[in-house]
Design a protein around this motif. Structure first.
Motif, PDB file in Angstrom:
ATOM      1  N   UNK A 175       0.851  -1.185   0.000  1.00 26.83           N
ATOM      2  CA  UNK A 175       0.000   0.000   0.000  1.00 26.83           C
ATOM      3  C   UNK A 175       0.886   1.235   0.000  1.00 26.83           C
ATOM      4  N   UNK A 176       0.853   1.971  -1.108  1.00 22.72           N
ATOM      5  CA  UNK A 176       1.645   3.193  -1.220  1.00 22.72           C
ATOM      6  C   UNK A 176       0.727   4.395  -1.001  1.00 22.72           C
ATOM      7  N   UNK A 177       1.177   5.310  -0.140  1.00 24.97           N
ATOM      8  CA  UNK A 177       0.347   6.447   0.244  1.00 24.97           C
ATOM      9  C   UNK A 177       1.169   7.725   0.208  1.00 24.97           C
ATOM     10  N   UNK A 178       0.613   8.772  -0.401  1.00 25.86           N
ATOM     11  CA  UNK A 178       1.330  10.028  -0.500  1.00 25.86           C
ATOM     12  C   UNK A 178       0.668  10.977  -1.466  1.00 25.86           C
ATOM     13  N   UNK A 179       1.393  11.983  -1.867  1.00 29.40           N
ATOM     14  CA  UNK A 179       0.852  12.992  -2.775  1.00 29.40           C
ATOM     15  C   UNK A 179       0.448  12.362  -4.106  1.00 29.40           C
ATOM     16  N   UNK A 180      -0.633  12.903  -4.680  1.00 32.45           N
ATOM     17  CA  UNK A 180      -1.215  12.305  -5.880  1.00 32.45           C
ATOM     18  C   UNK A 180      -0.227  12.222  -7.035  1.00 32.45           C
ATOM     19  N   UNK A 181       0.632  13.243  -7.197  1.00 34.96           N
ATOM     20  CA  UNK A 181       1.561  13.221  -8.333  1.00 34.96           C
ATOM     21  C   UNK A 181       2.618  12.120  -8.162  1.00 34.96           C
ATOM     22  N   UNK A 182       2.977  11.804  -6.923  1.00 35.94           N
ATOM     23  CA  UNK A 182       3.918  10.717  -6.684  1.00 35.94           C
ATOM     24  C   UNK A 182       3.266   9.361  -6.966  1.00 35.94           C
ATOM     25  N   UNK A 183       1.997   9.248  -6.625  1.00 33.63           N
ATOM     26  CA  UNK A 183       1.254   8.029  -6.944  1.00 33.63           C
ATOM     27  C   UNK A 183       1.134   7.880  -8.464  1.00 33.63           C
ATOM     28  N   UNK A 184       0.919   9.002  -9.162  1.00 33.66           N
ATOM     29  CA  UNK A 184       0.874   8.973 -10.632  1.00 33.66           C
ATOM     30  C   UNK A 184       2.166   8.384 -11.192  1.00 33.66           C
ATOM     31  N   UNK A 185       3.298   8.835 -10.656  1.00 30.82           N
ATOM     32  CA  UNK A 185       4.588   8.361 -11.140  1.00 30.82           C
ATOM     33  C   UNK A 185       4.771   6.876 -10.906  1.00 30.82           C
ATOM     34  N   UNK A 186       4.306   6.373  -9.765  1.00 33.51           N
ATOM     35  CA  UNK A 186       4.430   4.943  -9.486  1.00 33.51           C
ATOM     36  C   UNK A 186       3.541   4.129 -10.412  1.00 33.51           C
ATOM     37  N   UNK A 187       2.343   4.619 -10.673  1.00 33.12           N
ATOM     38  CA  UNK A 187       1.464   3.922 -11.621  1.00 33.12           C
ATOM     39  C   UNK A 187       2.113   3.840 -13.000  1.00 33.12           C
TER      40      UNK A 187
END
Length: 289
Positions: A175-187
């Motif tokens: 479960x990765x949690x954080x700012x939306x732009x960082x989640x975008x990068x992981x996706x």
């Protein structure tokens, strides 16, 4: 000669015995489906589940949660003697706690995800079987403790990876949690990786699992372990990851707050989760049985 509906008729007796022996198996998602606004089980839901089990039927939880978080809910209705489907079908435990289905993320993929999170300072919780390893003692950890009632292990996610425990006990969920732009990068990073599947429950949350697991596979494994035919199985759900389970049961039930695609895929619809939709369905089902 006795009539077909006579108590002395062998055919009628066989039908009566068959009805008595029919066992139903009810599966349910938890978050968004079963819980009340206080994120627990209402008294009505507890009583409905107890009545189902008292009548000889099964009630099995199926969630992205870890096993202990699910047992906390099971204890409310004295249901810890049932199988558990954890991590969206990545881990299925028998009635006695034995592993009957196990599909973790590969250590290589887990390490790649951890490295990205280290580089951009994104929280990554690692869930491996009964263990939860967190990135830090931060607001993300505090929120998950509040949501699930479970506390993490002392070993951090980083040490879990660095110590090699990831190889011996690879995670079933990250479960990765954080700012939306960082989640975008992981996706974006994971989009070409065939071995993993991602599920974004919020802009700031990304759940990652092995692409080879699903709630449908978990349901099939638990039903086989209990010896119940798919036609006698029911599944309650609200979100996209519940749809594979719908195809593994005879009757799929969407709560009214479910996603449009879930409502379209379901056999029937019950009331919203906050209106005890699962309990309403179980009560009516018992009246008809």
């Amino acid at each position: 000669m006795s009539r077909p509906d006579s108590p002395q008729c062998p055919t009628a007796s066989r039908r009566h015995r068959q009805k008595e022996l029919e066992v139903a198996l009810f599966f349910t998602d938890i978050d968004g489906t079963l819980l009340n606004p206080e994120r627990t089980l209402s008294e009505r839901t507890i009583h409905a589940i107890r009545d189902i089990r008292s009548a000889g039927h099964h009630f099995v939880l199926c969630s992205s949660r870890m096993p202990e978080s699910m047992r906390i809910l099971e204890r409310l209705y004295d249901g810890v003697d049932e199988p558990l489907i954890a991590y969206n079908g990545g881990l299925v435990l028998s009635r006695t706690g034995q592993v009957v289905h196990n599909v973790p993320i590969t250590p290589r993929d887990a390490t790649t995800i951890a490295q990205y999170c280290e580089d951009v300072d994104l929280h990554a919780s690692m869930f491996a079987g009964e263990d939860w390893h967190v990135w830090a003692d931060d607001r993300w950890t505090a929120r998950e403790i509040n949501n699930t009632g479970v506390r993490p292990r002392d070993l951090s996610s980083q040490d879990y990876i660095a110590s090699g425990q990831v190889d011996a006990r690879p995670p079933h969920k990250i479960m990765c949690m954080g700012e939306a732009d960082l989640i975008d990068g992981l996706e974006t990073l994971l989009s070409p990786v065939e071995n993993v599947v991602t599920y974004r429950s919020k802009d700031t949350y990304l759940e990652i699992a092995n692409a080879g697991c699903s709630k449908g596979m978990g349901v099939a494994a638990a039903a086989a372990e209990l010896g119940v035919d798919a036609s006698d199985c029911y599944f309650f759900g609200d979100n996209y990851n519940d749809i594979p389970a719908f195809s593994a049961v005879g009757t799929s039930v969407a709560v009214a707050n479910g996603k449009p695609e879930v409502l379209a895929a379901a056999t029937v619809t019950t009331a919203r989760h906050h209106d005890d939709g699962v309990a309403q369905y179980l009560e009516e089902w018992l009246r008809r049985a």
